[in-house]
Design a protein around this motif. Structure first.
Motif, mmCIF file in Angstrom:
data_model
loop_
_atom_site.group_PDB
_atom_site.id
_atom_site.type_symbol
_atom_site.label_atom_id
_atom_site.label_comp_id
_atom_site.label_asym_id
_atom_site.label_seq_id
_atom_site.Cartn_x
_atom_site.Cartn_y
_atom_site.Cartn_z
ATOM 1 N N LEU A 1 0.830 -1.204 0.000
ATOM 2 C CA LEU A 1 0.000 0.000 0.000
ATOM 3 C C LEU A 1 0.863 1.252 0.000
ATOM 4 N N MET A 2 1.872 1.298 0.879
ATOM 5 C CA MET A 2 2.737 2.469 0.940
ATOM 6 C C MET A 2 3.576 2.618 -0.321
ATOM 7 N N ALA A 3 3.982 1.497 -0.898
ATOM 8 C CA ALA A 3 4.724 1.568 -2.163
ATOM 9 C C ALA A 3 3.826 2.098 -3.273
ATOM 10 N N ALA A 4 2.581 1.646 -3.293
ATOM 11 C CA ALA A 4 1.647 2.088 -4.330
ATOM 12 C C ALA A 4 1.281 3.557 -4.182
ATOM 13 N N SER A 5 1.406 4.105 -2.965
ATOM 14 C CA SER A 5 1.061 5.517 -2.771
ATOM 15 C C SER A 5 1.914 6.430 -3.641
ATOM 16 N N ALA A 6 3.130 5.991 -3.972
ATOM 17 C CA ALA A 6 4.002 6.795 -4.830
ATOM 18 C C ALA A 6 3.475 6.889 -6.253
ATOM 19 N N PHE A 7 2.535 6.006 -6.609
ATOM 20 C CA PHE A 7 1.995 5.982 -7.970
ATOM 21 C C PHE A 7 0.555 6.453 -8.030
ATOM 22 N N THR A 8 0.066 7.038 -6.947
ATOM 23 C CA THR A 8 -1.284 7.607 -6.931
ATOM 24 C C THR A 8 -1.198 9.111 -7.155
ATOM 25 N N SER A 9 -2.344 9.742 -7.270
ATOM 26 C CA SER A 9 -2.375 11.193 -7.419
ATOM 27 C C SER A 9 -1.875 11.855 -6.140
ATOM 28 N N LEU A 10 -1.505 13.111 -6.250
ATOM 29 C CA LEU A 10 -0.934 13.820 -5.119
ATOM 30 C C LEU A 10 -1.877 13.829 -3.927
ATOM 31 N N LEU A 11 -3.167 14.040 -4.183
ATOM 32 C CA LEU A 11 -4.143 14.091 -3.106
ATOM 33 C C LEU A 11 -4.196 12.758 -2.353
ATOM 34 N N TRP A 12 -4.318 11.662 -3.094
ATOM 35 C CA TRP A 12 -4.425 10.366 -2.451
ATOM 36 C C TRP A 12 -3.094 9.900 -1.875
ATOM 37 N N ARG A 13 -1.997 10.344 -2.441
ATOM 38 C CA ARG A 13 -0.701 10.026 -1.851
ATOM 39 C C ARG A 13 -0.601 10.587 -0.438
ATOM 40 N N HIS A 14 -0.996 11.849 -0.287
ATOM 41 C CA HIS A 14 -0.970 12.451 1.042
ATOM 42 C C HIS A 14 -1.952 11.756 1.982
ATOM 43 N N ARG A 15 -3.131 11.466 1.486
ATOM 44 C CA ARG A 15 -4.131 10.831 2.343
ATOM 45 C C ARG A 15 -3.668 9.456 2.819
ATOM 46 N N ILE A 16 -3.163 8.640 1.913
ATOM 47 C CA ILE A 16 -2.724 7.294 2.280
ATOM 48 C C ILE A 16 -1.609 7.356 3.306
ATOM 49 N N ARG A 17 -0.644 8.230 3.079
ATOM 50 C CA ARG A 17 0.515 8.268 3.968
ATOM 51 C C ARG A 17 0.182 8.886 5.318
ATOM 52 N N VAL A 18 -0.520 9.985 5.319
ATOM 53 C CA VAL A 18 -0.825 10.644 6.585
ATOM 54 C C VAL A 18 -1.730 9.784 7.454
ATOM 55 N N VAL A 19 -2.831 9.320 6.885
ATOM 56 C CA VAL A 19 -3.764 8.506 7.664
ATOM 57 C C VAL A 19 -3.143 7.149 7.994
ATOM 58 N N GLY A 20 -2.412 6.575 7.040
ATOM 59 C CA GLY A 20 -1.786 5.275 7.277
ATOM 60 C C GLY A 20 -0.797 5.314 8.425
ATOM 61 N N TYR A 21 0.093 6.287 8.415
ATOM 62 C CA TYR A 21 1.071 6.379 9.493
ATOM 63 C C TYR A 21 0.418 6.745 10.820
ATOM 64 N N ALA A 22 -0.656 7.519 10.790
ATOM 65 C CA ALA A 22 -1.365 7.848 12.027
ATOM 66 C C ALA A 22 -1.956 6.592 12.661
ATOM 67 N N ILE A 23 -2.553 5.732 11.824
ATOM 68 C CA ILE A 23 -3.132 4.487 12.347
ATOM 69 C C ILE A 23 -2.038 3.567 12.889
ATOM 70 N N VAL A 24 -0.929 3.453 12.160
ATOM 71 C CA VAL A 24 0.167 2.605 12.617
ATOM 72 C C VAL A 24 0.744 3.138 13.923
ATOM 73 N N ALA A 25 0.899 4.460 14.025
ATOM 74 C CA ALA A 25 1.409 5.049 15.258
ATOM 75 C C ALA A 25 0.482 4.764 16.432
ATOM 76 N N ALA A 26 -0.822 4.838 16.182
ATOM 77 C CA ALA A 26 -1.777 4.534 17.253
ATOM 78 C C ALA A 26 -1.652 3.078 17.698
ATOM 79 N N LEU A 27 -1.440 2.161 16.744
ATOM 80 C CA LEU A 27 -1.268 0.752 17.103
ATOM 81 C C LEU A 27 -0.027 0.553 17.966
ATOM 82 N N VAL A 28 1.072 1.180 17.584
ATOM 83 C CA VAL A 28 2.316 1.012 18.327
ATOM 84 C C VAL A 28 2.196 1.596 19.727
#
Length: 875
Positions: free
Chosen positions: A192-219
């Motif tokens: 998913l994170m690798a694919a974010s580099a090949f998405t549009s700018l808007l979705w790249r930011h959304r995937i990375r920001v929300v994704g890392y926020a969820i992972v940080a909450a899990l940790v």
């Protein structure tokens, strides 16, 4: 067929899928006896089923993997139930003791099984979503390889970090022997994170920001070794995507996104962190630095004998577990941990909606969180423990302090850098009442706690004095996750008044805080929108070509004594800068100028009328005011529209090229547009904003937020694949309650869209308005383009100063926003040119006027923005 294909390019309204279809004759009606209803339902579900089937066929790896995970877990659940075994089985648990023994057997099961069957309700949808994004970009084979690389790297790095963080604890020793389940998310997050580099700018930011926020909450809130592996796999995937893409966008610095998207992201991330304590409750290991609530589902139980030994001076990690269990055994401790979650969710909602009070509340709350973490994890233990820093390392307090304080500080920085996005204010009166009430309740609760503690000392495990009561007091209001490594000075005995007060003061305060926050945020919404709603009704009576801009957020409103007309304005540097002239009842406009001038005098403001037309400028000139030309409005008369002749060659070429390329124009509103079209419009806008070296402009220039009004028309250029190539928005103008014209506002296109797409859209809008019989089509005015000083006798040096300042500002932002280029572009349509002016009464205020204009157009511009812009020009 794409969603946009259902929109007729030659009609004003899109097809509405929710409207019932017309029937012809009685035989078309559904009849239970004939099965008509079943056939109708079949026809309705048919396209949905075809879409689902098509998606499954295009994502075979994702569907197969998710189905395999589901089937394998259910099989082991049934096996455990039949054999009286445990789920997950020991075979699926990974540990360092097993890494060298049967690695090929242990790791696959550890990645495919979940810790609890109910997690499948979250993990399976997550696998389908993440896998579909990756597989649609890479294909099945490459996705599988990326998943394998990121999983192996994530396990190695994640387990290593987990040992470094938790290796000192007794809990880790049991985990090292028994092992832990990693879960399938460790497989999906890397692709998913690798694919974010090949998405549009808007979705790249959304995937990375929300994704890392969820992972940080899990940790932070679960702290399982698998969570560290998920984090490491995400980082590996991010790096791999960066190396694979190597595109210009990946090297872009994070400049300014749109206000709309920035506050959405901050609100979502804030909500993710607010829900962290609930995440902790899903973990039986509960070893994250903020995971005390995870003990609710853990195997440990409170040992009163051991607790008493710990209170009497015994010192071990087991004592801290007993302290946590004791706090959890009291309902007040659980409630006081959940209510701050509700409070921060309310704050997150405020951030999402653009409330400035929510931004400041978030900053204060997160700074308080970081400060309390340092006090309770470092200062207090150092002061109380004879072993000093050694005890902090042994008990893990330094780890809790670091993780608890770091995340809030990072979020504070992010919100502080984005304050321009939060402009909706709360009235001072209501804010004062809310703060006063909350502080009053807090003081009353503190007094009640102290009185009970001093008058009923026998109801506690020890007789507390004033010093102990004061030291324990702040802990009564803190979530118990902050008290992981803190020894309680005393505890109440059960079923006593002291226990009720000890547990109750915290929940009561947080309930009041949540209600006060809701009250303030609701007031902010209503106060700003009531006046805005009144102005929005008046603009539908009568106005000029740019009057609709006066209904946008960020404006204040002055209403005439009769309430039938209004002037929109904003106050900057003591200047009341209007957004065009009055609108509403035209008969009142002349008097409105005089009354508004008098009103500003009462407020000690200097009124300045911006973007007014010649007639209003002449009226103000008769009152002794001076004026400056700040732009030229381009007006097209649809009744005279034609594209014959040499001057129209570029426009004809654009129309013909669009037809050859299969590009059609779609007229709709944002509300009526399909979700796919809405998403693409936001994507185009975000891309446009990110490429600018300066923040998004406001005042008389609309953005995504201004598209949401259902009265605003959108004309989109859509290609044969359903991709939105460009979009324009059109603002209505009323006269005597009837729409007589439309004004161009929003103009954005994809970076790779074909040349001439904007000419095509404007030409098509002119053709449409000609068919509708509209009186005019305004292409609006390019701000600060074509500035010139009126030829007036005795022209002062101050007027020249204002002219020079505005021209300098125009020159600075020209390379970024291209207003002069836009001015020349609009001349292609052979419009009538009408000047727009800024009118002011006092030359002594010219410096303030210049600052007010700049501040209104660039409300978020800071010195750092100027430096970034200058650097971009130099590069």
């Amino acid at each position: 067929m794409s969603d946009t294909a259902a929109v007729n390019s030659r009609t004003d309204e899109p097809t509405r899928p929710n409207e019932p279809k017309r029937t012809e004759g009685p035989g078309k009606r559904g009849n239970p006896k004939t099965g008509g209803t079943d056939r109708s339902l079949s026809r309705s579900l048919g396209p949905v089923m075809r879409d689902v089937t098509g998606w499954v066929r295009s994502h075979p790896l994702t569907v197969s993997f998710a189905a395999g995970v589901l089937a394998l877990n259910l099989a082991f659940v049934v096996w455990a139930a039949v054999t009286n075994g445990v789920f997950p089985p020991q075979l699926a648990r990974i540990s360092y003791d097993k890494l060298g023994q049967g690695l090929l057997v242990v790791v696959p099961f550890a990645l495919l099984l979940v810790m609890h069957p109910l997690r499948l309700l979250l993990d399976i949808p997550a696998l389908l979503a993440a896998g579909s994004v990756a597989e649609s970009r890479f294909g099945a084979a490459k996705t599988a390889w990326i998943a394998l690389i990121c999983s192996i790297g994530g396990i190695a790095a994640g387990m290593g970090v987990s040992v470094a963080v938790n290796g000192h604890s007794a809990a880790w020793q049991s985990m090292a022997q028994l092992g832990t389940v990693l879960g399938p998310l460790a497989v999906a997050v890397g692709p998913l994170m690798a694919a974010s580099a090949f998405t549009s700018l808007l979705w790249r930011h959304r995937i990375r920001v929300v994704g890392y926020a969820i992972v940080a909450a899990l940790v932070l809130y679960r702290g399982e070794p698998g969570d560290y592996c998920i984090l490491a796999a995400a980082l590996f995937g991010h790096l791999l995507g960066y190396l694979m893409a190597q595109r210009d966008e990946e090297h872009m610095q994070w400049n300014h996104g749109t206000v709309f998207e920035t506050r959405r992201m901050l609100g979502i991330v804030s909500a993710v962190f607010a829900l962290g304590p609930l995440v902790a409750m899903s973990s039986p290991i509960h070893h994250g630095p903020l995971s005390t609530l995870g003990l609710l589902l853990g195997p440990n139980s409170l040992d009163n004998t051991r607790l008493q030994q710990c209170l009497n001076g015994a010192n071990s990690m087991d004592c801290f577990v007993q302290y946590r269990l004791q706090r959890l055994s009291m309902p007040g401790g659980i409630i006081v941990s959940l209510l701050p979650c509700a409070f921060m969710l309310v704050v997150s909602w405020g951030l999402f909606k653009g409330r400035r009070l929510a931004a400041w509340t978030s900053i204060i709350a997160n700074i308080g969180t970081a400060a309390l973490a340092m006090i309770y994890y470092l200062v207090f233990p150092l002061a109380q423990s004879p072993d000093g820093m050694r005890a902090l390392i042994t008990h893990g307090a330094w780890r809790s302090a670091l993780f608890t304080a770091l995340l809030p500080i990072v979020f504070v920085v992010a919100v502080g850098m984005s304050m321009r996005c939060f402009r909706l204010r709360t009235s001072a009166r209501r804010l004062t009442m809310a703060l006063g009430g909350s502080i009053g309740v807090l003081l009353a609760l503190c007094a009640a706690y102290m009185i009970v503690g001093l008058t009923r000392p026998n109801e506690f495990t020890i007789r507390p004095g004033v010093g102990l009561l004061v030291e324990e007091l702040p802990r009564r209001f803190l979530p118990i996750g902050f008290l992981n490594e803190v020894t309680p000075d005393f505890l109440p005995r059960t079923h006593t008044i002291a226990s009720v007060v000890y547990q109750g003061v915290g929940p009561v305060f947080w309930i009041v805080a949540v209600l006060a926050a809701l009250w303030c945020f609701t007031d902010s919404a209503l106060e700003g929108h009531e006046a805005q709603a009144r102005a929005s009704k008046l603009v539908e009576i009568d106005g000029e070509s740019m009057s609709f801009m006066g209904t946008w957020d960020g404006n204040r409103y002055w209403f005439s004594p009769s309430g039938r007309s209004v002037i929109a304005y904003r106050v900057e540097h003591g200047i009341a800068l209007t957004v065009t002239g009055p609108f509403g009842d035209r008969a009142e406009w002349e008097q409105d100028f005089r009354d508004f001038i008098a009103y500003c005098a009462e407020q000690s403001w200097t009124p300045v009328f911006y973007s007014v037309h010649a007639e209003q400028r002449d009226l103000l000139a008769s009152l002794g005011w001076q004026s400056l030309d700040v732009g030229t409005e381009m007006v097209v008369l649809p009744a005279q529209w034609q594209t014959r002749g040499k001057k129209w060659q570029d426009v004809r070429t654009a129309i013909n090229k669009a037809k050859r390329d299969g590009v059609t124009d779609v007229l709709t509103t944002f509300e009526q547009a399909p979700l796919s079209v809405q998403s693409q419009i936001m994507d185009i806008s975000e891309q446009w904003a990110e490429e600018k070296s300066l923040p998004e402009m406001k005042f008389t220039l609309g953005g995504v937020e201004e598209l949401l009004d259902p009265r605003v028309r959108l004309l989109c250029a859509v290609d044969a694949d359903g991709t939105v190539q460009a979009v324009t928005s059109w603002l209505p103008t009323w006269r005597d309650g009837r729409i007589v014209g439309w004004t161009l506002d929003f103009m954005r296109h994809r970076p790779d869209s074909a040349n001439g797409v904007m000419e095509f859209l404007i030409a098509r809008m002119a053709e449409r308005l000609k068919e509708e019989g509209a009186e005019f089509m305004s292409l609006s005015a390019a701000p600060l383009a074509g500035i010139s000083v009126m030829e007036l006798e005795n022209q002062s040096a101050g007027v020249e100063f204002l002219q020079h300042v505005l021209m300098a500002v125009a020159d600075i932002i020209e390379p970024v926003y291209g207003f002069h280029s836009l001015f020349r572009f609009k001349k292609k349509f052979q419009p009538q040119e009408q000047g727009v002016y800024i009118c002011y009464p006092d030359s002594a205020k010219l410096v303030q006027i210049a600052l007010a204009v700049v501040q209104s157009y660039l409300p978020g511009m800071k010195p750092a923005d100027v430096m970034r812009f200058v650097k971009a020009l130099r590069d």
